[in-house]
Design a protein around this motif. Structure first.
Motif, PDB file in Angstrom:
ATOM      1  N   TYR A 158       0.611  -1.128  -0.018  1.00  0.00           N
ATOM      2  CA  TYR A 158      -0.152   0.133   0.182  1.00  0.00           C
ATOM      3  C   TYR A 158       0.831   1.319   0.083  1.00  0.00           C
ATOM      4  O   TYR A 158       0.598   1.976  -0.977  1.00  0.00           O
ATOM      5  CB  TYR A 158      -0.809  -0.070   1.277  1.00  0.00           C
ATOM      6  N   GLU A 159       1.865   1.219   0.841  1.00  0.00           N
ATOM      7  CA  GLU A 159       2.609   2.523   0.908  1.00  0.00           C
ATOM      8  C   GLU A 159       3.542   2.921  -0.199  1.00  0.00           C
ATOM      9  O   GLU A 159       3.707   4.028  -0.704  1.00  0.00           O
ATOM     10  CB  GLU A 159       3.558   2.344   2.304  1.00  0.00           C
TER      11      GLU A 159
ATOM     12  N   GLN B  14      -3.539  -4.361   8.215  1.00  0.00           N
ATOM     13  CA  GLN B  14      -3.227  -3.372   7.173  1.00  0.00           C
ATOM     14  C   GLN B  14      -4.413  -2.563   6.637  1.00  0.00           C
ATOM     15  O   GLN B  14      -4.271  -1.354   5.995  1.00  0.00           O
ATOM     16  CB  GLN B  14      -2.506  -4.155   6.197  1.00  0.00           C
TER      17      GLN B  14
ATOM     18  N   ASN C  46      -4.885   1.569   6.373  1.00  0.00           N
ATOM     19  CA  ASN C  46      -4.498   2.544   5.446  1.00  0.00           C
ATOM     20  C   ASN C  46      -5.523   2.843   4.433  1.00  0.00           C
ATOM     21  O   ASN C  46      -5.879   3.887   4.016  1.00  0.00           O
ATOM     22  CB  ASN C  46      -3.321   1.786   4.638  1.00  0.00           C
TER      23      ASN C  46
ATOM     24  N   ASN D 265      -7.628   6.412   4.249  1.00  0.00           N
ATOM     25  CA  ASN D 265      -7.156   7.123   2.965  1.00  0.00           C
ATOM     26  C   ASN D 265      -8.039   7.008   1.684  1.00  0.00           C
ATOM     27  O   ASN D 265      -8.272   8.047   1.066  1.00  0.00           O
ATOM     28  CB  ASN D 265      -5.719   6.790   2.371  1.00  0.00           C
TER      29      ASN D 265
END
Length: 617
Positions: free
Chosen positions: A363-364, A459, A462, A466
């Motif tokens: 994801y990041e 996770q 995220n 966002n």
């Protein structure tokens, strides 16, 4: 949904056998137990000379030698566990240097009239500065049946955050009225000392206590040679045969059982109708099969009536209710009425919400775009010009975003439950979002893999922060003025997150990462160990009143032993305070006897959680 949880139950059956255990009930783990003799309680030094006033001073009106055996004349449905809980509450309050009993008459007044020595008030503390209920037990004006008729109700009210006063009075009709009028005057005079709010106070009572509440509430304290006090905001009555209507009655709530041979249900209904005909708000609940003196009615058709009475009282408050935003946790997990599973007259709608996010494990880095989908519930007559609370409801294992509420073309029965709860005033109109932590597998098979699901729930924050929340709260009208971190933080009091089974793991990770955005958390039947030191780390630096966690599970659920340990860890932490121990606590734990890890449990816990967090005001 039912078939889905049957599959989960089959997979977990072997685990159940390994994780079974037992713990003491609240009644068995306190200072007193059901085997404690009544005389031992009366003589306990913690209670000075007022322990005797917890029970009828005339022992001709009760039987039984122990707390577990206690029976009161004219009363039914006495719950020994509640009796023990009450005396342990008193004992614990004393150990915490909290005064629980106040004589209302002065020493000289008691000396002049020795019968006044057997009067006073037991104080069940709620929030400091909260509104006050004065609760009067019945007993046929022959004795005071406080242990069934006023103490249980007062304790329940204090758990909700209200200050509750249980009056011990001289048990003759006229002196009972005089004592109640005197007590109201005394409470108003000592309100600052007791840290109670006597504006919009309410009068409660069962049987003879209901007559007291009606008489003093209608005629006023001045009729009994006391200074004039404002009329109560509401009078709450149970099982009284009173039929008189003067036209001066305050707003009145009543309840009674159909099998009551002392207070006739038809007579009570006619009286409530007459009050309404005079233009005063009034309502009555008639419970099938109940006899006289059922008290809280735990385990009967009457269970939960106190919630309805509080809602009635709140309707007639004229000044701010500081506990209005408090969580309304039920004493026990309540069944969903069977009719709620059928289509409601006022039906909400389901909508598909499509949004874009990124593959979870990278994801990041934003390497791989994903198109995802959530199901959104909108209440009946959803109005974009109004603001709505929003709750994000995560599915468990072997599931996806359609598992809980279904789809727009094929809604689940639980969607009907939401419709009914809103229609009947149990739940305020709100938005519910059903997302998924499933990642690249569009068929939801990611959630079939326990190890993978654990990683994905960790996770999910995220995507939640966002992508999902901005997509939901830019399209639908929530309390977020703008779909930004600042907007979400400013509106967190109107947002919650919850889930059953693996959904509860997602809930705890939301607590870990998203306390800025959410106030309410509903982790249900979390059947795995989690690292509490990590999950609760952010909460250590926050005001404990900034969040609330409501945990539920069943005694036959493989998650039960995990939740028992987690409950103890929460009590031992500096982060959580049990609402059963302190009215302004920030977590609650409820266990349903005989419930397993299945759809019935998931639906019932979700219903109880939503109606606790977002009750209709």
């Amino acid at each position: 949904m039912t078939d889905l949880f049957r599959k989960v139950g089959a997979v977990c059956l072997a685990v159940v056998l390994l994780l079974s255990g037992c713990t003491q009930t609240a009644a068995e783990s306190g200072h007193f137990t059901k085997d404690t003799s009544i005389q031992e309680v009366i003589n306990d030094k913690a209670f000075d000379n007022y322990g005797r006033l917890m029970f009828p001073t005339d022992d001709n009106y009760y039987s039984g030698d122990t707390l577990g055996d206690l029976q009161l004349t004219w009363y039914n449905n006495i719950n020994p566990d509640k009796t023990v809980e009450i005396v342990n509450y008193f004992y614990d309050q004393v150990q915490q240097d909290q005064r629980i009993f106040y004589p209302i008459y002065s020493k000289s007044e008691r000396k002049a009239d020795p019968e006044k020595a057997d009067t006073g008030i037991f104080f069940f503390r709620g929030q400091s500065g909260a509104k006050t209920a004065v609760v009067n037990a019945g007993g046929g004006f022959a004795y005071v049946g406080a242990m069934q008729d006023s103490f249980p109700v007062a304790l329940e009210l204090s758990k909700k955050g209200y200050n509750a006063i249980a009056l011990i009075y001289r048990p003759e009709e006229e002196t009972a009225y005089e004592d109640l009028a005197y007590a109201i005057t005394w409470l108003r005079k000592h309100a600052d000392e007791l840290q109670i709010d006597m504006t919009d106070y309410s009068l409660w009572g069962g049987s003879a206590g209901a007559r007291m509440a009606n008489r003093v509430g209608t005629d006023g304290t001045a009729s009994f040679d006391e200074p004039a006090s404002p009329q109560p905001a509401a009078v709450i009555t149970q099982y009284t045969g009173l039929s008189e209507v003067t036209g001066k009655e305050p707003p009145t709530y009543a309840n009674v059982g159909t099998d009551d041979s002392i207070a006739d249900a038809e007579t009570m209904t006619e009286r409530i109708d007459a009050i309404k005909e005079n233009g005063t708000d009034a309502e009555i609940e008639v419970f099938k099969g109940l006899e006289h003196g059922f008290g809280l009615g735990e385990g009967t058709a009457a269970e939960g009536w106190v919630d309805h009475a509080v809602s009635f009282w709140k309707k007639h408050m004229t000044t701010e209710d500081i506990v209005a935003s408090a969580v309304n946790i039920p004493d026990s997990i309540r069944k969903i009425p069977r009719r709620y599973f059928r289509q409601a007259r006022q039906q909400g709608t389901l909508e598909d919400l499509n949004y874009q996010t990124w593959e979870s494990f990278s994801y990041e880095e934003h390497q791989t775009r994903l198109n995802k989908h959530a199901v959104v519930y909108l209440p009946y007559q959803y109005d974009p010009s109004q603001q709505y609370d929003v709750f994000y409801l995560m599915h468990g294992g072997w599931s996806n975003e359609n598992s809980l509420l279904g789809s727009p073309g094929s809604p689940s029965e639980f969607k009907n439950v939401l419709d009914h709860a809103i229609q009947e005033g149990k739940l305020r109109p709100m938005i519910i979002v059903c997302p998924t932590y499933n990642n690249t597998n569009e068929n939801g098979q990611d959630s079939d893999d326990f190890s993978l699901a654990l990683q994905l729930t960790d996770q999910f924050h995220n995507e939640l922060t966002n992508d999902l929340m901005p997509a939901v709260e830019s399209k639908y009208s929530t309390y977020a003025e703008e779909p930004t971190p600042a907007g979400f933080a400013a509106s967190r009091d109107h947002r919650g997150f919850g889930g059953f089974s693996m959904g509860s793991v997602a809930t705890w990770h939301t607590f870990q990462y998203n306390l800025d955005d959410f106030r309410y958390f509903l982790p249900m039947s979390c059947g795995t160990d989690l690292d509490n030191s990590v999950l609760w780390q952010d909460a250590e630096n926050r005001d404990p009143g900034d969040y609330f966690v409501f945990i539920m599970t069943g005694t036959k659920d493989f998650a039960y032993s995990y939740e028992q340990e987690r409950h103890q860890a929460m009590e031992d932490s500096g982060v959580f305070t049990d609402i059963d121990q302190q009215s302004n606590g920030n977590f609650a734990y409820r266990v349903k006897k005989g419930y397993d890890h299945d759809a019935t449990a998931a639906e019932e816990y979700t219903y109880n959680g939503l109606t606790a967090f977002f009750p209709s005001s």
